[in-house]
Design a protein around this motif. Sequence first.
Motif, PDB file in Angstrom:
ATOM      1  N   ASP A  18     -27.061 -12.935  -6.500  1.00 13.73           N
ATOM      2  CA  ASP A  18     -25.768 -13.076  -5.534  1.00 13.73           C
ATOM      3  C   ASP A  18     -25.366 -11.889  -4.881  1.00 13.73           C
ATOM      4  OD1 ASP A  18     -25.442 -16.022  -6.589  1.00 13.73           O
ATOM      5  OD2 ASP A  18     -24.308 -15.303  -7.985  1.00 13.73           O
ATOM      6  N   PHE A  19     -25.464 -12.134  -3.621  1.00 12.13           N
ATOM      7  CA  PHE A  19     -25.288 -10.959  -2.895  1.00 12.13           C
ATOM      8  C   PHE A  19     -23.683 -11.308  -1.930  1.00 12.13           C
ATOM      9  CE2 PHE A  19     -24.882  -9.083   1.586  1.00 12.13           C
ATOM     10  CZ  PHE A  19     -25.105  -7.715   1.060  1.00 12.13           C
ATOM     11  N   HIS A  20     -22.989 -10.282  -1.975  1.00 16.45           N
ATOM     12  CA  HIS A  20     -21.515 -10.301  -1.373  1.00 16.45           C
ATOM     13  C   HIS A  20     -21.323  -9.110  -0.541  1.00 16.45           C
ATOM     14  CE1 HIS A  20     -20.454 -14.223  -3.861  1.00 16.45           C
ATOM     15  NE2 HIS A  20     -20.983 -13.190  -5.039  1.00 16.45           N
ATOM     16  N   CYS A  28     -24.637 -14.822  -0.019  1.00 20.58           N
ATOM     17  CA  CYS A  28     -25.824 -15.711  -0.194  1.00 20.58           C
ATOM     18  C   CYS A  28     -26.745 -15.117  -1.162  1.00 20.58           C
ATOM     19  CB  CYS A  28     -26.676 -15.377   0.918  1.00 20.58           C
ATOM     20  SG  CYS A  28     -27.068 -13.616   1.402  1.00 20.58           S
ATOM     21  N   ARG A  29     -28.051 -15.909  -1.581  1.00 17.31           N
ATOM     22  CA  ARG A  29     -28.706 -15.552  -2.506  1.00 17.31           C
ATOM     23  C   ARG A  29     -29.836 -14.759  -1.976  1.00 17.31           C
ATOM     24  NH1 ARG A  29     -27.485 -16.312  -7.854  1.00 17.31           N
ATOM     25  NH2 ARG A  29     -29.596 -17.156  -8.381  1.00 17.31           N
ATOM     26  N   LEU A  73     -27.008  -1.347  -2.899  1.00 15.90           N
ATOM     27  CA  LEU A  73     -27.576  -0.588  -1.743  1.00 15.90           C
ATOM     28  C   LEU A  73     -27.945  -1.660  -0.556  1.00 15.90           C
ATOM     29  CD1 LEU A  73     -29.580   2.173  -3.436  1.00 15.90           C
ATOM     30  CD2 LEU A  73     -27.242   2.391  -2.659  1.00 15.90           C
ATOM     31  N   ALA A  74     -27.871  -2.701  -0.839  1.00 15.97           N
ATOM     32  CA  ALA A  74     -28.562  -3.568   0.497  1.00 15.97           C
ATOM     33  C   ALA A  74     -27.618  -3.585   1.454  1.00 15.97           C
ATOM     34  CB  ALA A  74     -28.692  -5.013  -0.167  1.00 15.97           C
ATOM     35  N   THR A  75     -28.429  -3.599   2.591  1.00 14.91           N
ATOM     36  CA  THR A  75     -27.553  -3.820   3.905  1.00 14.91           C
ATOM     37  C   THR A  75     -27.163  -5.378   4.365  1.00 14.91           C
ATOM     38  OG1 THR A  75     -28.764  -2.045   4.848  1.00 14.91           O
ATOM     39  CG2 THR A  75     -27.629  -3.498   6.436  1.00 14.91           C
ATOM     40  N   CYS A  76     -25.857  -5.737   4.716  1.00 18.91           N
ATOM     41  CA  CYS A  76     -25.763  -7.070   4.783  1.00 18.91           C
ATOM     42  C   CYS A  76     -26.578  -7.619   6.124  1.00 18.91           C
ATOM     43  CB  CYS A  76     -24.118  -7.152   5.119  1.00 18.91           C
ATOM     44  SG  CYS A  76     -23.468  -8.840   5.649  1.00 18.91           S
ATOM     45  N   PRO A  77     -27.145  -8.821   5.908  1.00 22.57           N
ATOM     46  CA  PRO A  77     -27.936  -9.445   6.949  1.00 22.57           C
ATOM     47  C   PRO A  77     -26.941  -9.905   8.033  1.00 22.57           C
ATOM     48  CG  PRO A  77     -27.536 -10.929   5.031  1.00 22.57           C
ATOM     49  CD  PRO A  77     -27.137  -9.634   4.804  1.00 22.57           C
ATOM     50  N   LYS A  78     -25.797 -10.147   8.026  1.00 22.74           N
ATOM     51  CA  LYS A  78     -24.952 -10.535   8.858  1.00 22.74           C
ATOM     52  C   LYS A  78     -24.007  -9.561   9.639  1.00 22.74           C
ATOM     53  CE  LYS A  78     -20.861 -13.989   9.623  1.00 22.74           C
ATOM     54  NZ  LYS A  78     -20.242 -14.779   8.754  1.00 22.74           N
ATOM     55  N   CYS A  79     -23.367  -8.671   9.262  1.00 25.32           N
ATOM     56  CA  CYS A  79     -22.721  -7.408   9.864  1.00 25.32           C
ATOM     57  C   CYS A  79     -23.479  -6.332   9.894  1.00 25.32           C
ATOM     58  CB  CYS A  79     -21.490  -7.402   9.075  1.00 25.32           C
ATOM     59  SG  CYS A  79     -21.302  -6.620   7.635  1.00 25.32           S
ATOM     60  N   VAL A 141     -35.106   1.006   0.115  1.00 27.30           N
ATOM     61  CA  VAL A 141     -34.599   0.002  -0.731  1.00 27.30           C
ATOM     62  C   VAL A 141     -34.673  -1.533   0.025  1.00 27.30           C
ATOM     63  CG1 VAL A 141     -32.140   0.011   0.549  1.00 27.30           C
ATOM     64  CG2 VAL A 141     -32.213  -1.029  -2.022  1.00 27.30           C
ATOM     65  N   GLU A 142     -34.712  -1.496   1.160  1.00 31.18           N
ATOM     66  CA  GLU A 142     -35.051  -2.857   1.799  1.00 31.18           C
ATOM     67  C   GLU A 142     -36.320  -3.475   1.523  1.00 31.18           C
ATOM     68  OE1 GLU A 142     -32.528  -4.332   3.491  1.00 31.18           O
ATOM     69  OE2 GLU A 142     -31.333  -2.561   3.487  1.00 31.18           O
ATOM     70  N   ARG A 143     -37.364  -2.662   1.245  1.00 32.20           N
ATOM     71  CA  ARG A 143     -38.658  -3.222   0.943  1.00 32.20           C
ATOM     72  C   ARG A 143     -38.526  -3.880  -0.204  1.00 32.20           C
ATOM     73  NH1 ARG A 143     -42.334   2.470   1.687  1.00 32.20           N
ATOM     74  NH2 ARG A 143     -41.721   3.072   3.843  1.00 32.20           N
ATOM     75  N   ARG A 144     -37.525  -3.593  -1.153  1.00 31.00           N
ATOM     76  CA  ARG A 144     -37.468  -4.415  -2.442  1.00 31.00           C
ATOM     77  C   ARG A 144     -36.332  -5.636  -2.283  1.00 31.00           C
ATOM     78  NH1 ARG A 144     -37.397   0.955  -3.471  1.00 31.00           N
ATOM     79  NH2 ARG A 144     -35.201   0.989  -3.720  1.00 31.00           N
ATOM     80  N   LEU A 145     -36.078  -6.146  -1.290  1.00 30.40           N
ATOM     81  CA  LEU A 145     -35.138  -7.007  -1.058  1.00 30.40           C
ATOM     82  C   LEU A 145     -35.717  -8.156  -0.132  1.00 30.40           C
ATOM     83  CD1 LEU A 145     -31.835  -5.096  -0.107  1.00 30.40           C
ATOM     84  CD2 LEU A 145     -32.322  -6.306  -2.236  1.00 30.40           C
ATOM     85  N   ALA A 146     -35.344  -9.699  -0.332  1.00 30.10           N
ATOM     86  CA  ALA A 146     -35.898 -10.618   0.368  1.00 30.10           C
ATOM     87  C   ALA A 146     -34.639 -11.474   0.719  1.00 30.10           C
ATOM     88  CB  ALA A 146     -37.244 -11.193  -0.382  1.00 30.10           C
TER      89      ALA A 146
END
Length: 219
Positions: A18-20, A28-29, A73-79, A141-146
């Motif tokens: 879960d990402f918040h 989102c997931r 460390l993920a970047t939000c895909p919305k903002c 880090v973005e390479r390990r996120l989908a």
Amino acid sequence: MYVGAKYSARRDARQEMDFHCPYCKHACRVWVAARGRGAGTAPFFLDGDSAAARASERAEVDVRDNLLETLSLATCPKCWRRSASAHAWNIVKSAVAAVALAACGFVSGWAADLPMALAVGGAATLGLGVFTALQHKRLTVERRLAFPPSDRPRVSLPAAALPTPVPAAARGVAERDPFRSPPGAKPIEAIQVARPAAASPVVAPPADAEPVDGPKLLK
């Protein structure tokens, strides 16, 4: 000299989490990929099974920590914002580890009676290399996120789904030629300005000049 056996284990995991977003509250997931490593030793080759089990457990703990750190460390895909505290903490940890290893390298070089310039240069190179290696994980880090696809995908609609344009005549609007003036426009008026007549450039003859009656013959 160490006498015994060393065991190492590696675990690769790909888990949906879960990402918040802490800023725009977007939730989102997301699929997160991570890798963990662990090691165990068996002195004098005793109790090798326990050492292998410890290596496996440490790899499981390491991969679980890496999953959570990658998610933070993920970047939000919305903002398109990321957690400033998580990135700052990762930089601080990398800097502390680099400084500690650089200090150890400097002490080792100084104890080995190496020249001061060589000891300082080796320690600085070691610290910079460690810091760069640890920051590579944060920068990639973005390479390990989908993330899942957007709710409004950018796809082209078929022609049948597009609205049919209504002619201007059916809408009660007169068609207009873009190269002509509208029917209600005022006609163009030609404005003429009267100019005063210019004086004749004829010069009056002198008073003593003979009158000219006609052509004269040359003698």
